[in-house]
Motif scaffolding. Structure first.
Motif, PDB file in Angstrom:
ATOM      1  N   PRO A 194       0.841  -1.210   0.000  1.00  0.00           N
ATOM      2  CA  PRO A 194       0.000   0.000   0.000  1.00  0.00           C
ATOM      3  C   PRO A 194       0.873   1.255   0.000  1.00  0.00           C
ATOM      4  CG  PRO A 194       0.191  -0.848   2.215  1.00  0.00           C
ATOM      5  CD  PRO A 194       0.997  -1.782   1.329  1.00  0.00           C
ATOM      6  N   ASP A 195       0.253   2.388  -0.152  1.00  0.00           N
ATOM      7  CA  ASP A 195       0.994   3.654  -0.010  1.00  0.00           C
ATOM      8  C   ASP A 195       1.254   3.942   1.460  1.00  0.00           C
ATOM      9  OD1 ASP A 195       0.937   4.576  -2.845  1.00  0.00           O
ATOM     10  OD2 ASP A 195      -1.214   4.339  -2.495  1.00  0.00           O
ATOM     11  N   VAL A 196       0.284   3.572   2.268  1.00  0.00           N
ATOM     12  CA  VAL A 196       0.400   3.902   3.694  1.00  0.00           C
ATOM     13  C   VAL A 196      -0.255   2.814   4.536  1.00  0.00           C
ATOM     14  CG1 VAL A 196      -1.639   5.417   3.523  1.00  0.00           C
ATOM     15  CG2 VAL A 196      -0.084   5.693   5.445  1.00  0.00           C
ATOM     16  N   VAL A 197       0.403   2.512   5.642  1.00  0.00           N
ATOM     17  CA  VAL A 197      -0.168   1.598   6.643  1.00  0.00           C
ATOM     18  C   VAL A 197      -0.512   2.424   7.881  1.00  0.00           C
ATOM     19  CG1 VAL A 197       0.343  -0.287   8.249  1.00  0.00           C
ATOM     20  CG2 VAL A 197       1.121  -0.430   5.869  1.00  0.00           C
ATOM     21  N   ILE A 198      -1.763   2.326   8.301  1.00  0.00           N
ATOM     22  CA  ILE A 198      -2.125   2.879   9.607  1.00  0.00           C
ATOM     23  C   ILE A 198      -1.915   1.734  10.588  1.00  0.00           C
ATOM     24  CG2 ILE A 198      -3.967   3.902  10.998  1.00  0.00           C
ATOM     25  CD1 ILE A 198      -5.157   4.851   8.210  1.00  0.00           C
ATOM     26  N   LEU A 199      -0.888   1.853  11.401  1.00  0.00           N
ATOM     27  CA  LEU A 199      -0.444   0.709  12.195  1.00  0.00           C
ATOM     28  C   LEU A 199      -0.874   0.888  13.656  1.00  0.00           C
ATOM     29  CD1 LEU A 199       2.937  -1.089  11.638  1.00  0.00           C
ATOM     30  CD2 LEU A 199       1.680  -1.217  13.790  1.00  0.00           C
ATOM     31  N   VAL A 200      -1.876   0.105  14.032  1.00  0.00           N
ATOM     32  CA  VAL A 200      -2.404   0.179  15.394  1.00  0.00           C
ATOM     33  C   VAL A 200      -1.583  -0.747  16.280  1.00  0.00           C
ATOM     34  CG1 VAL A 200      -4.444  -0.018  16.837  1.00  0.00           C
ATOM     35  CG2 VAL A 200      -4.709   0.527  14.400  1.00  0.00           C
ATOM     36  N   VAL A 239      11.171   4.849  10.846  1.00  0.00           N
ATOM     37  CA  VAL A 239       9.852   4.737  10.198  1.00  0.00           C
ATOM     38  C   VAL A 239       9.463   6.100   9.643  1.00  0.00           C
ATOM     39  CG1 VAL A 239       7.422   4.263  10.693  1.00  0.00           C
ATOM     40  CG2 VAL A 239       9.219   2.817  11.704  1.00  0.00           C
ATOM     41  N   LYS A 240       9.062   6.113   8.368  1.00  0.00           N
ATOM     42  CA  LYS A 240       8.646   7.379   7.739  1.00  0.00           C
ATOM     43  C   LYS A 240       7.141   7.557   7.902  1.00  0.00           C
ATOM     44  CE  LYS A 240      12.547   8.555   5.370  1.00  0.00           C
ATOM     45  NZ  LYS A 240      13.504   7.949   6.288  1.00  0.00           N
ATOM     46  N   GLY A 241       6.748   8.727   8.351  1.00  0.00           N
ATOM     47  CA  GLY A 241       5.330   9.015   8.529  1.00  0.00           C
ATOM     48  C   GLY A 241       4.719   9.639   7.284  1.00  0.00           C
ATOM     49  N   TYR A 242       3.516  10.134   7.448  1.00  0.00           N
ATOM     50  CA  TYR A 242       2.792  10.768   6.337  1.00  0.00           C
ATOM     51  C   TYR A 242       2.001  11.932   6.959  1.00  0.00           C
ATOM     52  CZ  TYR A 242       0.074  10.790   1.936  1.00  0.00           C
ATOM     53  OH  TYR A 242      -0.520  11.127   0.738  1.00  0.00           O
ATOM     54  N   PRO A 243       2.714  13.045   7.249  1.00  0.00           N
ATOM     55  CA  PRO A 243       2.081  14.123   8.013  1.00  0.00           C
ATOM     56  C   PRO A 243       0.793  14.680   7.395  1.00  0.00           C
ATOM     57  CG  PRO A 243       4.439  14.501   7.824  1.00  0.00           C
ATOM     58  CD  PRO A 243       4.129  13.322   6.954  1.00  0.00           C
ATOM     59  N   GLU A 244       0.753  14.793   6.056  1.00  0.00           N
ATOM     60  CA  GLU A 244      -0.438  15.404   5.439  1.00  0.00           C
ATOM     61  C   GLU A 244      -1.671  14.526   5.670  1.00  0.00           C
ATOM     62  OE1 GLU A 244       2.365  14.665   3.950  1.00  0.00           O
ATOM     63  OE2 GLU A 244       3.154  16.400   2.863  1.00  0.00           O
ATOM     64  N   PHE A 245      -1.508  13.230   5.418  1.00  0.00           N
ATOM     65  CA  PHE A 245      -2.656  12.329   5.581  1.00  0.00           C
ATOM     66  C   PHE A 245      -3.008  12.202   7.065  1.00  0.00           C
ATOM     67  CE2 PHE A 245      -4.492   7.855   5.056  1.00  0.00           C
ATOM     68  CZ  PHE A 245      -5.669   8.315   4.482  1.00  0.00           C
ATOM     69  N   GLU A 284      16.385  -2.207   3.681  1.00  0.00           N
ATOM     70  CA  GLU A 284      17.132  -0.953   3.920  1.00  0.00           C
ATOM     71  C   GLU A 284      16.194   0.167   4.347  1.00  0.00           C
ATOM     72  OE1 GLU A 284      20.612   0.047   3.002  1.00  0.00           O
ATOM     73  OE2 GLU A 284      20.749  -2.078   3.544  1.00  0.00           O
ATOM     74  N   GLU A 285      15.005   0.135   3.721  1.00  0.00           N
ATOM     75  CA  GLU A 285      13.979   1.149   4.007  1.00  0.00           C
ATOM     76  C   GLU A 285      12.635   0.467   4.012  1.00  0.00           C
ATOM     77  OE1 GLU A 285      13.405   4.600   1.516  1.00  0.00           O
ATOM     78  OE2 GLU A 285      15.481   5.179   1.874  1.00  0.00           O
ATOM     79  N   TRP A 286      11.753   0.835   4.887  1.00  0.00           N
ATOM     80  CA  TRP A 286      10.394   0.269   4.839  1.00  0.00           C
ATOM     81  C   TRP A 286       9.732   0.736   3.550  1.00  0.00           C
ATOM     82  CZ3 TRP A 286      10.682  -3.342   8.115  1.00  0.00           C
ATOM     83  CH2 TRP A 286      11.250  -3.186   9.373  1.00  0.00           C
ATOM     84  N   PRO A 287       9.026  -0.168   2.856  1.00  0.00           N
ATOM     85  CA  PRO A 287       8.463   0.228   1.556  1.00  0.00           C
ATOM     86  C   PRO A 287       7.178   1.039   1.647  1.00  0.00           C
ATOM     87  CG  PRO A 287       7.976  -2.072   2.013  1.00  0.00           C
ATOM     88  CD  PRO A 287       8.802  -1.585   3.171  1.00  0.00           C
ATOM     89  N   VAL A 288       6.754   1.351   2.858  1.00  0.00           N
ATOM     90  CA  VAL A 288       5.486   2.075   3.035  1.00  0.00           C
ATOM     91  C   VAL A 288       5.677   3.216   4.022  1.00  0.00           C
ATOM     92  CG1 VAL A 288       3.922   0.135   2.585  1.00  0.00           C
ATOM     93  CG2 VAL A 288       4.835   0.444   4.881  1.00  0.00           C
ATOM     94  N   LYS A 289       4.809   4.227   3.869  1.00  0.00           N
ATOM     95  CA  LYS A 289       4.707   5.227   4.923  1.00  0.00           C
ATOM     96  C   LYS A 289       3.841   4.624   6.034  1.00  0.00           C
ATOM     97  CE  LYS A 289       4.850   9.066   1.706  1.00  0.00           C
ATOM     98  NZ  LYS A 289       3.992   9.908   0.859  1.00  0.00           N
ATOM     99  N   VAL A 290       4.098   5.038   7.249  1.00  0.00           N
ATOM    100  CA  VAL A 290       3.364   4.469   8.380  1.00  0.00           C
ATOM    101  C   VAL A 290       2.770   5.598   9.224  1.00  0.00           C
ATOM    102  CG1 VAL A 290       3.564   3.099  10.497  1.00  0.00           C
ATOM    103  CG2 VAL A 290       4.883   2.444   8.471  1.00  0.00           C
TER     104      VAL A 290
END
Ligand code: DHB
Length: 450
Positions: A194-200, A239-245, A284-290
């Motif tokens: 996915p583009d982004v995982v909302i990880l609970v 872990v890279k976030g997704y501030p806008e979303f 090397e890098e997580w493939p998704v924003k979290v």
């Protein structure tokens, strides 16, 4: 489907919301730094040099040098933060407020002595066409939404699983039995990134110590460093976030009556990194924003399964309201299954209960919301309470909004990993029409005989 922001049109007013906070993050943090006397001294001695230490944009920087509060506010500043700059220059709150009105200092002071500014002609309501914001909650999902919730993934997040990966023990017989249960998922995840995982997940007294106990934390930051939980940080990527979303989700969910704690800076512990390692392996890098969504299950009272499910519904309404770029969104529910890490009852495992939980999660999530805390603690052990986290991802699925039931793609259960029963499930919403061309989800349950 724009978010409700009726306050945007209040005359002469900028409301500091998640969007503004994101824009003004460094400006506000710079202002906060002036609470220390030595920083005030350095700033006053050489403003340009002090500002070089802060990644402000050119407009923000000039506005600070000009002490132009209106521009700072337009650029995401908030008056309580910015007041630290004014205080450093020796300005009172009245001088700061007055400086934004276009009035002289004396005229503003006289206006206040005269009773202050009158609301007539200064209200949103005084403008034509004002309608109060809608308080209705969506009960059906939005099929044409640019952000599509494709799949839910559920997994335990035992720290020893991360350690087994980090120490190269995955082929040892004890651990192979665990990792075999994720082999299907690894392949699936490659084709369904996915583009982004909302990880609970739940924080384990790592980012939040005894000084602050937030019930629901939404990560609105750009990056989350990996925590040192006492053994040194795991050797995995930050872990890279997704501030806008995330800011969008915060805006919608809080307007939907859930009082989230918004966190821009925090470390993330095994609760978040172990699921990423299980699904994406050694990368090397997580493939998704979290977007981290942390639930307090450390100190009672903790939120009920029902509350988590309702948060999931609010989360789905928020996803559906996104009007930005097309997004493939997954929600992961992590923690559990049965385990107890404390006291003479440590080591408790309840295979029957765990599997009943999985059955209900798949087919009867609303029924599952009726299970009280005591049921989790009594049957699944004191740390089995983590399973309430899973209801957020489930409450957000299509069938909870009148759509079709999810397809069960993968199910796995194994005892033990350290002190814990490992549970893992991948379920998908029926494929949205605009994703059908690229989707390659197919159930393999018959194959594994589940
Ligand atoms: O089984 C374990 O060892 C273990 C330890 C810490 C946790 O947070 C957990 O979920 C499991």
């Amino acid at each position: 489907m724009a978010l409700d922001k009726p306050y945007k049109d209040v005359p002469g007013t900028t409301i500091y919301d998640a969007e503004q906070a994101r824009k003004g993050y460094h400006l506000n943090q710079f202002a906060m730094s002036l609470m220390k006397p030595e920083n005030r001294g350095r700033f006053l001695a050489d403003q340009e040099a002090y500002l070089d230490e802060w990644p402000l944009n050119a407009v923000q920087r000039q506005a600070v040098l000009d002490m132009d509060l209106n521009t700072m506010i337009a650029e995401g500043g908030n008056i309580y933060f910015l007041s630290k700059i004014g205080a450093t220059h020796g300005l009172s709150f009245q001088q700061m407020a007055g400086s934004m009105t276009g009035m002289s200092e004396a005229a503003y002071r006289d206006m206040m002595i005269g009773g202050g500014r009158r609301p007539e002609g200064n209200r949103l309501k005084d403008l034509d066409g004002w309608t109060p914001p809608s308080t209705e909650k969506a009960t059906t999902f939005r099929p044409d939404a640019p952000a599509t919730y494709t799949s839910a993934l559920f997994t335990s997040h035992v720290p020893a699983i991360g350690a087994a990966m980090d120490l190269g023990k995955t082929e040892e017989p004890y651990w192979k039995k665990v990792f075999d249960g994720y082999e299907w998922t690894r392949k699936w995840a490659k084709e369904n990134t996915p583009d982004v995982v909302i990880l609970v997940y739940n924080d384990h007294a790592t980012a939040f110590d005894a000084s602050i106990i937030p019930t629901f934390v939404l990560g609105t930051g750009a990056e989350y460093p990996v925590a040192d939980e006492g053994y040194g940080p795991r050797p995995v990527p930050d872990v890279k976030g997704y501030p806008e979303f995330a800011a969008h989700l915060a805006q919608s969910i809080i307007q939907d009556d859930f009082d989230l704690t918004l966190v821009n800076e925090m470390v993330v512990d095994h609760g978040l990194t172990v699921p990423l390692s299980l699904v994406y392996g050694d990368v090397e890098e997580w493939p998704v924003k979290v977007i981290p969504l942390a639930v307090n299950v450390v100190q009672y009272p903790v939120p009920s399964g029902r509350r988590c499910y309702e948060l999931g519904k609010a989360l789905r309404r928020a996803i559906d309201k996104w009007d930005g770029e097309q997004l493939n969104v997954q929600i992961w529910g992590t923690g559990g299954m049965s385990h107890q890490l404390q006291g003479p009852r440590a080591g408790l495992i309840n295979k029957e209960w765990d599997n009943a939980f999985l059955d209900h999660l798949i087919a009867d999530p609303l029924g599952l919301t009726e299970w009280p805390h005591m049921e989790y603690v009594d049957e699944a052990g004191s740390e089995g309470i983590e399973l309430v986290d899973w209801l957020i991802a489930r409450g957000a699925m299509d069938d909870q909004f009148g759509g079709q039931s999810p397809e069960v793609d993968h199910r796995f259960y194994h005892v033990p990993a350290s002190n814990t029963a490992v549970g893992h499930l991948v379920i998908s919403n029926p494929v949205a029409p605009h994703l059908a061309a690229t989707a390659s989800v197919s159930s393999h349950l018959e194959e594994v005989g589940a």
